[in-house]
Write a protein that holds these residues in place. Structure first.
Motif, PDB file in Angstrom:
ATOM      1  N   ILE A  48      23.670 -17.190  64.356  1.00 33.35           N
ATOM      2  CA  ILE A  48      25.240 -16.734  64.425  1.00 33.35           C
ATOM      3  C   ILE A  48      25.720 -15.933  65.546  1.00 33.35           C
ATOM      4  O   ILE A  48      26.702 -16.070  66.219  1.00 33.35           O
ATOM      5  CB  ILE A  48      25.515 -15.784  63.185  1.00 33.35           C
ATOM      6  CG1 ILE A  48      25.504 -16.574  61.904  1.00 33.35           C
ATOM      7  CG2 ILE A  48      26.982 -15.080  63.292  1.00 33.35           C
ATOM      8  CD1 ILE A  48      25.606 -15.920  60.609  1.00 33.35           C
ATOM      9  N   THR A  49      24.563 -15.055  66.140  1.00 30.55           N
ATOM     10  CA  THR A  49      24.919 -14.408  67.439  1.00 30.55           C
ATOM     11  C   THR A  49      24.756 -15.326  68.440  1.00 30.55           C
ATOM     12  O   THR A  49      25.892 -15.134  69.528  1.00 30.55           O
ATOM     13  CB  THR A  49      23.666 -13.467  67.656  1.00 30.55           C
ATOM     14  OG1 THR A  49      23.502 -12.536  66.758  1.00 30.55           O
ATOM     15  CG2 THR A  49      23.829 -12.788  69.063  1.00 30.55           C
ATOM     16  N   ILE A  50      24.194 -16.429  68.409  1.00 31.67           N
ATOM     17  CA  ILE A  50      24.426 -17.351  69.573  1.00 31.67           C
ATOM     18  C   ILE A  50      25.692 -18.274  69.324  1.00 31.67           C
ATOM     19  O   ILE A  50      26.441 -18.415  70.358  1.00 31.67           O
ATOM     20  CB  ILE A  50      23.334 -18.341  69.722  1.00 31.67           C
ATOM     21  CG1 ILE A  50      22.025 -17.597  70.058  1.00 31.67           C
ATOM     22  CG2 ILE A  50      23.437 -19.568  70.585  1.00 31.67           C
ATOM     23  CD1 ILE A  50      22.030 -17.079  71.541  1.00 31.67           C
ATOM     24  N   MET A  51      26.142 -18.429  68.274  1.00 26.76           N
ATOM     25  CA  MET A  51      27.282 -19.530  68.128  1.00 26.76           C
ATOM     26  C   MET A  51      28.668 -18.475  68.418  1.00 26.76           C
ATOM     27  O   MET A  51      29.526 -19.041  68.897  1.00 26.76           O
ATOM     28  CB  MET A  51      27.523 -19.757  66.673  1.00 26.76           C
ATOM     29  CG  MET A  51      26.441 -20.872  66.177  1.00 26.76           C
ATOM     30  SD  MET A  51      26.351 -21.379  64.276  1.00 26.76           S
ATOM     31  CE  MET A  51      27.938 -21.601  64.181  1.00 26.76           C
ATOM     32  N   LEU A  52      28.688 -17.215  68.218  1.00 24.20           N
ATOM     33  CA  LEU A  52      29.649 -16.501  68.476  1.00 24.20           C
ATOM     34  C   LEU A  52      29.599 -15.886  69.936  1.00 24.20           C
ATOM     35  O   LEU A  52      30.347 -14.905  70.306  1.00 24.20           O
ATOM     36  CB  LEU A  52      29.683 -15.355  67.526  1.00 24.20           C
ATOM     37  CG  LEU A  52      30.052 -15.899  66.023  1.00 24.20           C
ATOM     38  CD1 LEU A  52      29.998 -14.797  65.137  1.00 24.20           C
ATOM     39  CD2 LEU A  52      31.387 -16.645  65.820  1.00 24.20           C
ATOM     40  N   ALA A  53      28.868 -16.476  70.764  1.00 25.06           N
ATOM     41  CA  ALA A  53      28.891 -15.859  72.300  1.00 25.06           C
ATOM     42  C   ALA A  53      28.216 -14.468  72.288  1.00 25.06           C
ATOM     43  O   ALA A  53      28.861 -13.792  73.166  1.00 25.06           O
ATOM     44  CB  ALA A  53      30.148 -16.092  72.895  1.00 25.06           C
ATOM     45  N   VAL A  54      27.306 -14.114  71.453  1.00 20.70           N
ATOM     46  CA  VAL A  54      26.602 -12.640  71.632  1.00 20.70           C
ATOM     47  C   VAL A  54      27.662 -11.752  71.542  1.00 20.70           C
ATOM     48  O   VAL A  54      27.736 -10.660  72.839  1.00 20.70           O
ATOM     49  CB  VAL A  54      25.785 -12.714  72.791  1.00 20.70           C
ATOM     50  CG1 VAL A  54      24.795 -11.561  72.639  1.00 20.70           C
ATOM     51  CG2 VAL A  54      24.785 -13.938  72.906  1.00 20.70           C
ATOM     52  N   PRO A  55      28.297 -11.420  70.516  1.00 21.05           N
ATOM     53  CA  PRO A  55      29.000  -9.896  70.372  1.00 21.05           C
ATOM     54  C   PRO A  55      28.012  -8.944  70.244  1.00 21.05           C
ATOM     55  O   PRO A  55      26.775  -9.191  69.849  1.00 21.05           O
ATOM     56  CB  PRO A  55      29.642 -10.182  69.261  1.00 21.05           C
ATOM     57  CG  PRO A  55      29.385 -11.651  68.512  1.00 21.05           C
ATOM     58  CD  PRO A  55      28.519 -12.343  69.463  1.00 21.05           C
ATOM     59  N   VAL A  56      28.556  -7.732  70.991  1.00 24.47           N
ATOM     60  CA  VAL A  56      27.399  -6.834  70.801  1.00 24.47           C
ATOM     61  C   VAL A  56      26.871  -6.353  69.476  1.00 24.47           C
ATOM     62  O   VAL A  56      25.543  -6.021  69.388  1.00 24.47           O
ATOM     63  CB  VAL A  56      28.071  -5.562  71.688  1.00 24.47           C
ATOM     64  CG1 VAL A  56      27.237  -4.399  71.717  1.00 24.47           C
ATOM     65  CG2 VAL A  56      28.473  -6.057  73.226  1.00 24.47           C
TER      66      VAL A  56
END
Length: 83
Positions: A48-56
């Protein structure tokens, strides 16, 4: 990312081996369920982190998940040695 795949495969291998080797209600069997749960959450958070372009916030949750995965693996190792 390839390390994540390797970790998931190794945990699933440990899970299958521990089901064969441990008694029905042993601490080692319970601890491997914890490891499988934590690795599932950790892997999902990573995807999920990768799919959402790494939100903090998700990046931080993923790092916290890494700590809990490490801690759960130590717990599993301790359960194997102790019992």
């Amino acid at each position: 990312r390839y390390i994540a795949y390797l970790v998931v495969v190794m945990v699933l291998y440990l899970f299958s081996q521990s089901l064969k080797a441990t008694q029905e209600e042993s601490v080692a069997r319970k601890s491997i369920y914890v490891v499988v749960g934590v690795v599932t959450v950790q892997f999902s958070l990573g995807v999920i982190t990768i799919m959402l372009a790494v939100p903090v916030a998700l990046g931080v949750l993923h790092q916290i998940g890494a700590f809990f995965l490490f801690a759960s693996m130590l717990y599993f190792k301790h359960a194997l040695v102790k019992h």
